[in-house]
Design an enzyme around this catalytic site. Structure first.
Site, PDB file in Angstrom:
ATOM      1  N   SER A   1     -69.507 -82.370  21.467  1.00  0.00           N
ATOM      2  CA  SER A   1     -69.397 -83.270  20.318  1.00  0.00           C
ATOM      3  C   SER A   1     -68.131 -82.982  19.529  1.00  0.00           C
ATOM      4  CB  SER A   1     -70.612 -83.098  19.403  1.00  0.00           C
ATOM      5  OG  SER A   1     -70.427 -83.760  18.164  1.00  0.00           O
TER       6      SER A   1
ATOM      7  N   TYR B   1     -76.234 -76.855  15.263  1.00  0.00           N
ATOM      8  CA  TYR B   1     -75.784 -77.818  16.270  1.00  0.00           C
ATOM      9  C   TYR B   1     -74.271 -77.741  16.453  1.00  0.00           C
ATOM     10  CZ  TYR B   1     -74.832 -82.380  18.425  1.00  0.00           C
ATOM     11  OH  TYR B   1     -74.386 -83.379  19.243  1.00  0.00           O
TER      12      TYR B   1
ATOM     13  N   LYS C   1     -72.078 -76.588  19.773  1.00  0.00           N
ATOM     14  CA  LYS C   1     -71.104 -77.465  20.406  1.00  0.00           C
ATOM     15  C   LYS C   1     -69.733 -76.794  20.516  1.00  0.00           C
ATOM     16  CE  LYS C   1     -73.817 -80.729  21.394  1.00  0.00           C
ATOM     17  NZ  LYS C   1     -74.023 -81.143  22.794  1.00  0.00           N
TER      18      LYS C   1
END
Length: 283
Positions: free
Chosen positions: A174, A187, A191
């Protein structure tokens, strides 16, 4: 006078035909089956970005094995692709479980005899809030699926790619790895870890003729991003934060994935390509 009018009409019709043909060529994608005879294993591929990648790989000639944690999602996605005349089948798999990962690879080999392409797209984000409120359980879950499971899937698949003389691996990450959001802490860190995983794997697998690349997707219109864009106010806020004029569509993600798996990208490995509508230019 009538003859001149007819000649004029014919010229106009010819001009319109040429114009329409040019526009059609500009906006249509004519598949050249660049992935013909390739078998692709796409992790997390029954909806959103994963399904769009699987569809494009199949459109370009690959045979695709779909998977998801829920059998009903697998069945729906397989019906959707096969109804389009694409070569696809599926099986249930929880990528966070070792026995499911092993069964997934065994299923691919049993059905198709080989694996040429691996796309690691599975991801979770069970918590949105301040980083220091992230529990150990949530942290472990995020890294278990987003990082560890991808690495372990690669380990399972690599020996079979070696038998085929090489292969292509894509790690879906991402652009939050480059520009983190304060309420998506675990998160975003996971990533960022994927960026390094992509590069280290690329170096490790280069002698085996296995290319590894990452795709860092931006805000894409999927159920996964609903938490950020499910109201007009949230959508406007997130677009302003990342400096984008619109939200991307899943269909805009498949082409670059197919390219990276194709012979056209034979000299590309270890890259993390940002697919975010230009938000990265504001970093």
């Amino acid at each position: 006078m009538l003859v001149k009018t007819r000649m004029f009409c014919k010229k106009i019709m010819l001009l319109l035909w040429r114009t329409n043909s040019h526009i059609s060529r500009m906006y249509s994608i004519e598949s050249k089956k660049v992935l013909d005879q390739q078998v692709a294993l796409v992790i997390g591929s029954t909806h959103g970005i994963g399904l769009s990648i699987a569809r494009r790989l199949a459109q370009d000639g690959a045979t695709v094995l779909l998977n998801s944690r829920k059998q009903e999602n697998v069945d729906r996605a397989v019906r959707e692709l096969t109804a389009e005349g694409l070569n696809a089948s599926g099986t249930k798999c929880h990528v966070g479980k070792a026995e499911d990962r092993e069964k997934l690879v065994e299923t691919a080999l049993k059905r198709y005899g080989k694996i040429n392409i691996l796309v690691c797209n599975a991801a979770v984000n069970p918590f949105m809030g301040p980083l220091l409120e992230t529990t150990e359980e949530i942290w472990n879950k995020v890294f278990g699926v987003n990082v560890t499971s991808h690495f372990l899937m690669v380990k399972l698949v690599v020996p079979h790619m070696q038998k085929e003389g090489g292969g292509s691996i894509i790690i879906c990450t991402s652009f939050a790895a480059f520009r983190p959001h304060p309420y998506l802490g675990a998160y975003c860190v996971s990533k960022t870890a994927q960026l390094s995983l992509t590069q280290v794997l690329a170096m490790a697998l280069q002698p085996m003729n296995i290319r590894v690349n990452g795709l860092a997707f931006g805000i894409i219109n999927t159920s996964f991003s609903d938490v950020l864009t499910n109201t007009h106010e949230k959508k406007k806020e997130i677009m302003n934060y990342y400096g984008i004029t619109r939200i991307g569509e899943p269909e805009e993600c498949g082409g670059i994935a197919s390219f990276l798996c194709s012979p056209d990208a034979s000299y590309i490995s270890g890259e993390n390509i940002v697919v975010s509508g230009g938000s990265h230019v504001r970093l």
